[in-house]
Design a protein around this motif. Sequence first.
Motif, PDB file in Angstrom:
ATOM      1  N   GLY A 146       0.821  -1.197   0.000  1.00  0.00           N
ATOM      2  CA  GLY A 146       0.000   0.000   0.000  1.00  0.00           C
ATOM      3  C   GLY A 146       0.856   1.247   0.000  1.00  0.00           C
ATOM      4  N   ALA A 147       0.295   2.345   0.507  1.00  0.00           N
ATOM      5  CA  ALA A 147       1.033   3.623   0.507  1.00  0.00           C
ATOM      6  C   ALA A 147       0.817   4.355   1.826  1.00  0.00           C
ATOM      7  CB  ALA A 147       0.603   4.475  -0.688  1.00  0.00           C
ATOM      8  N   GLY A 148      -0.116   5.304   1.863  1.00  0.00           N
ATOM      9  CA  GLY A 148      -0.279   6.142   3.049  1.00  0.00           C
ATOM     10  C   GLY A 148      -0.629   5.376   4.304  1.00  0.00           C
ATOM     11  N   LEU A 149      -1.504   4.380   4.223  1.00  0.00           N
ATOM     12  CA  LEU A 149      -1.948   3.655   5.411  1.00  0.00           C
ATOM     13  C   LEU A 149      -0.827   2.848   6.071  1.00  0.00           C
ATOM     14  CD1 LEU A 149      -5.448   2.349   4.188  1.00  0.00           C
ATOM     15  CD2 LEU A 149      -4.986   4.219   5.801  1.00  0.00           C
ATOM     16  N   VAL A 150       0.183   2.466   5.280  1.00  0.00           N
ATOM     17  CA  VAL A 150       1.242   1.602   5.823  1.00  0.00           C
ATOM     18  C   VAL A 150       2.551   2.357   6.029  1.00  0.00           C
ATOM     19  CG1 VAL A 150       0.253  -0.483   4.807  1.00  0.00           C
ATOM     20  CG2 VAL A 150       1.952   0.824   3.515  1.00  0.00           C
ATOM     21  N   ALA A 151       2.550   3.670   5.812  1.00  0.00           N
ATOM     22  CA  ALA A 151       3.798   4.444   5.905  1.00  0.00           C
ATOM     23  C   ALA A 151       4.411   4.353   7.296  1.00  0.00           C
ATOM     24  CB  ALA A 151       3.537   5.903   5.528  1.00  0.00           C
ATOM     25  N   GLY A 152       3.571   4.411   8.334  1.00  0.00           N
ATOM     26  CA  GLY A 152       4.092   4.338   9.698  1.00  0.00           C
ATOM     27  C   GLY A 152       4.738   3.000   9.984  1.00  0.00           C
ATOM     28  N   GLY A 153       4.125   1.928   9.495  1.00  0.00           N
ATOM     29  CA  GLY A 153       4.696   0.598   9.692  1.00  0.00           C
ATOM     30  C   GLY A 153       6.036   0.439   9.003  1.00  0.00           C
ATOM     31  N   ARG A 154       6.111   0.934   7.769  1.00  0.00           N
ATOM     32  CA  ARG A 154       7.380   0.866   7.040  1.00  0.00           C
ATOM     33  C   ARG A 154       8.479   1.643   7.767  1.00  0.00           C
ATOM     34  NH1 ARG A 154       5.048   1.984   0.964  1.00  0.00           N
ATOM     35  NH2 ARG A 154       4.389  -0.157   0.491  1.00  0.00           N
ATOM     36  N   ALA A 155       8.111   2.811   8.255  1.00  0.00           N
ATOM     37  CA  ALA A 155       9.094   3.629   8.962  1.00  0.00           C
ATOM     38  C   ALA A 155       9.603   2.893  10.205  1.00  0.00           C
ATOM     39  CB  ALA A 155       8.488   4.970   9.344  1.00  0.00           C
ATOM     40  N   HIS A 156       8.705   2.204  10.906  1.00  0.00           N
ATOM     41  CA  HIS A 156       9.111   1.469  12.107  1.00  0.00           C
ATOM     42  C   HIS A 156      10.088   0.342  11.750  1.00  0.00           C
ATOM     43  CE1 HIS A 156       8.760   0.163  16.289  1.00  0.00           C
ATOM     44  NE2 HIS A 156       8.762  -1.072  15.816  1.00  0.00           N
ATOM     45  N   PHE A 157       9.800  -0.354  10.667  1.00  0.00           N
ATOM     46  CA  PHE A 157      10.717  -1.410  10.239  1.00  0.00           C
ATOM     47  C   PHE A 157      12.099  -0.831   9.930  1.00  0.00           C
ATOM     48  CE2 PHE A 157       6.833  -3.941   8.848  1.00  0.00           C
ATOM     49  CZ  PHE A 157       6.967  -4.869   9.870  1.00  0.00           C
TER      50      PHE A 157
END
Length: 893
Positions: free
Chosen positions: A415-426
């Motif tokens: 995805g994009a906007g909805l998963v940005a926080g998760g990607r950043a955490h990884f």
Amino acid sequence: MKKHYLSNVFEPQSVAVVGASDRQNSVGGQILRNLREAGFKGELYPVNPKHQQVQGLTAYKSITDIDHQVDLAVIAAPARFVPGVMRECGEHGVSAAIVISAGFGEVGKEGQALQQEVVDVARTYGIPLVGPNCLGIVRPRVGLNATFAKSGVPDGHVALVAQSGAFCTALLDWADTHGYGFSAVASLGATADVGFGEVLDYLAVDPATDSILLYVEGVTNARTFMSGLRVAARLKPVIVVKSGRNETGTRAAVSHTGALVGGDDVFDAAIERAGAVRVQSVSELFAAAQMLASGTRVDGSRLAIVTNGGGPGVMAADRASDLDVPLAELTKESEAELNKVLPAQWSHSNPIDVLGDADPERYRRATEIVLADPGVDGLIVLLTPQAMTDPTACAVAVAEAASGSKKPVLACWMGAGLVAGGRAHFSENGIPQFRSPEAGVEAFGYLAAYRRNQTALLQAPGPLAAYTEPDVEGARLIIENVMAERRATLTGAEAKAVLRAFQIPVTPSINVTTAADALVAAESVGLPVAMKINSPDITHKSDVGGVRLNIGEPRSVRKVFREMVDGVRAAAPDARVNGVTIEPMVSRPHARETMVGVVTDPVFGPVLSFGAGGTAVEIFADSQVALPPLNDYLSRLLIEDTRVARFLGDFRNLPAVDLDALTDVLERVSEMACALPQIRELDINPLLVDENGVVAVDARIVVAMPSASTARYGHMAIHPYPTELVSHWQLADGTDITIRPIRPEDAENEAAFVEALSAEARYFRFAQNLDTLTPAMLARFTQIDYDTEMALVGVVNDGTADAHFVGVARYVTNPDRASCEFALTVGDKWQGHGVGTEMMRRLMVIARDRGLEVMEGEVLANNTKMLRLCEGLGFRTVRESPEDDMVEVRRHL
């Protein structure tokens, strides 16, 4: 510990640009502008006979007019002028040169002759030459941009080495857009002198480079390429992309660089054996570099997939199948644990579908359980943002679960906007994350391939097996007799005699020329028999009616002889028919038909192949290739890569075959490839293998005079471990010492040896205060090519757990290929017993036998013991340097 001989190519203190100009569209002008704009700190000397100034700098009519030392000359003059410019460089003492100009080997015979003239001049004066027909060299950390590329190159930790200048410019532009920098960029062009091997040798020990990217079109010197690649790959990840994967691309690559291009499957085998990783595209090139440079590693290739959507899981599984990445099979214990924490509707298999309503706790527990499974080597976790999903909280849960495991975890939050926080955490927690399931699986594939190839890299097989010695001389005499008769193909009986000389079981064969002789031969070997046409011009005998099986009646033998000879002459009127070969029928009801062969690749020399055999070998096309020499590990790896491997175990009513006997044959054929450079082609088909062993039913060997170097093993891309140099010596007190070439697995003993040295001994060896060897130094000292360098170790209790070094003597061939530099270290307690003298004598003999004329070395002036040893061995002092307290010694061999 001298500076690398390419130091002046990558980090010069002064640069002359031949062909520099004020014109905007001039290649030489662009190079000079790039050097100035990149902030080169050294001296710049434009060379242009028509101008007194170029771009505001004093211009010189020729290189020889420059009244200062020139470390690097960048030549952008028309091709016809380049030989003269190179002579001027030699006369002026220029240290290195880059020829940007085109119009050499890529344009035909005249250009090839011009290129050879330039190379001859460079080698006469000892000038390392990059090019011709190249983009140039970039070294951002010193402000060196000696190219005509128009994009800037930021500093980074990845090195790029390529033959194509156009590829470099496109990749530099792409990298700049995506925020990548480089520690070095080397466009090598025609690789007429300095090639991949030499540049890789430099980058291997370059502290600014963490990983290396290669773009290859063709290889001019396989031995140098493999030596440099193996050294570099032992120290840091090397990722390779190669053009010319099919016939059309191959033709384009040859016309572009003039380099040889061999089989793509052979190139794959070479990359795997060198410990590098091959990818197919530019995007994969950077993805692999990032993945491997991160330090993430795996212990196996079994992948588990956790997902909250069935579709993405299937996509990941499909890509894993494409890449031959096996999906892990969960243990019953793991399935039971998952049953406790997942809904009843979960997939109950890998991929593990935790369903669309999965919350962070479900992700956490699934990750923990899967990582704890002993059958799982790595995990990729997928998430699609569904209505009940909290992508960031799920990422936190997965990261926490992953922190307790040594196994790699990769994430794909789609995805994009909805998963940005998760990607950043990884990213913040060092977990590699990707935007598609396929990309994540590919990244795991790089890790698995890297581990497998690194294991292959550490193998150092000798040319001959350690057990029963083959009759190499007998086999060689058979081949020489065939060549003396001006034949290229051995008869079936001759081919089997060569196999028998290498201890490969064969069926007996008798060549006959008359029907009466055929009957006698059949009775001699025992009916029933197989009858095969004997012709050097027919490869596939069955295609022309040249094979008849199960002939059990004496009368039938004579009849079949006449029918076969007449029928083959009618079917192949131009073929020479020398009669018929009689062989006993082999009754092995459980046998599988396999094929073992040797072909000669135009680049990498002899290559072994293994796969399914029989008359339909071309239709099934089930074969894999490997570079010799092979040992048991590499032989089994070759077998495992084929489809027929699954047919070799227990299969329906067939018992498993004797795999040891099969690997023994592969090692024996490897011996043949090493010891008999005259072999151009070899086919053992079929090689029958069952639970009782193997037998070669048919064999074909084609021979020719070796076209490669006449040096021992000069026809091979990888020099075998030189077992012939292993010897034994005894001290006066009775201590037995094995003196042998070093091996990759000696790294631990090498480290212990250096750590046990006194501070003075370490200083005398390394000319610096050194407590221990770094991993990079250890790898560099123990991973050698046995060709351009040699290291002998003296070992007490060799082959036991108590083995330890008493001394190390090594030499490295200089770029002039006629001299070498030596180094010697003897353990403190072993000094004064003659160990150093004995090891140096043996090292000098090896260097002399390999065509080296001079051995030289640098000794600290206060190292009086070493200076006395050198004097006793016939070395003389040629230079004393009070500034660095160094004495240079030299001896003609």
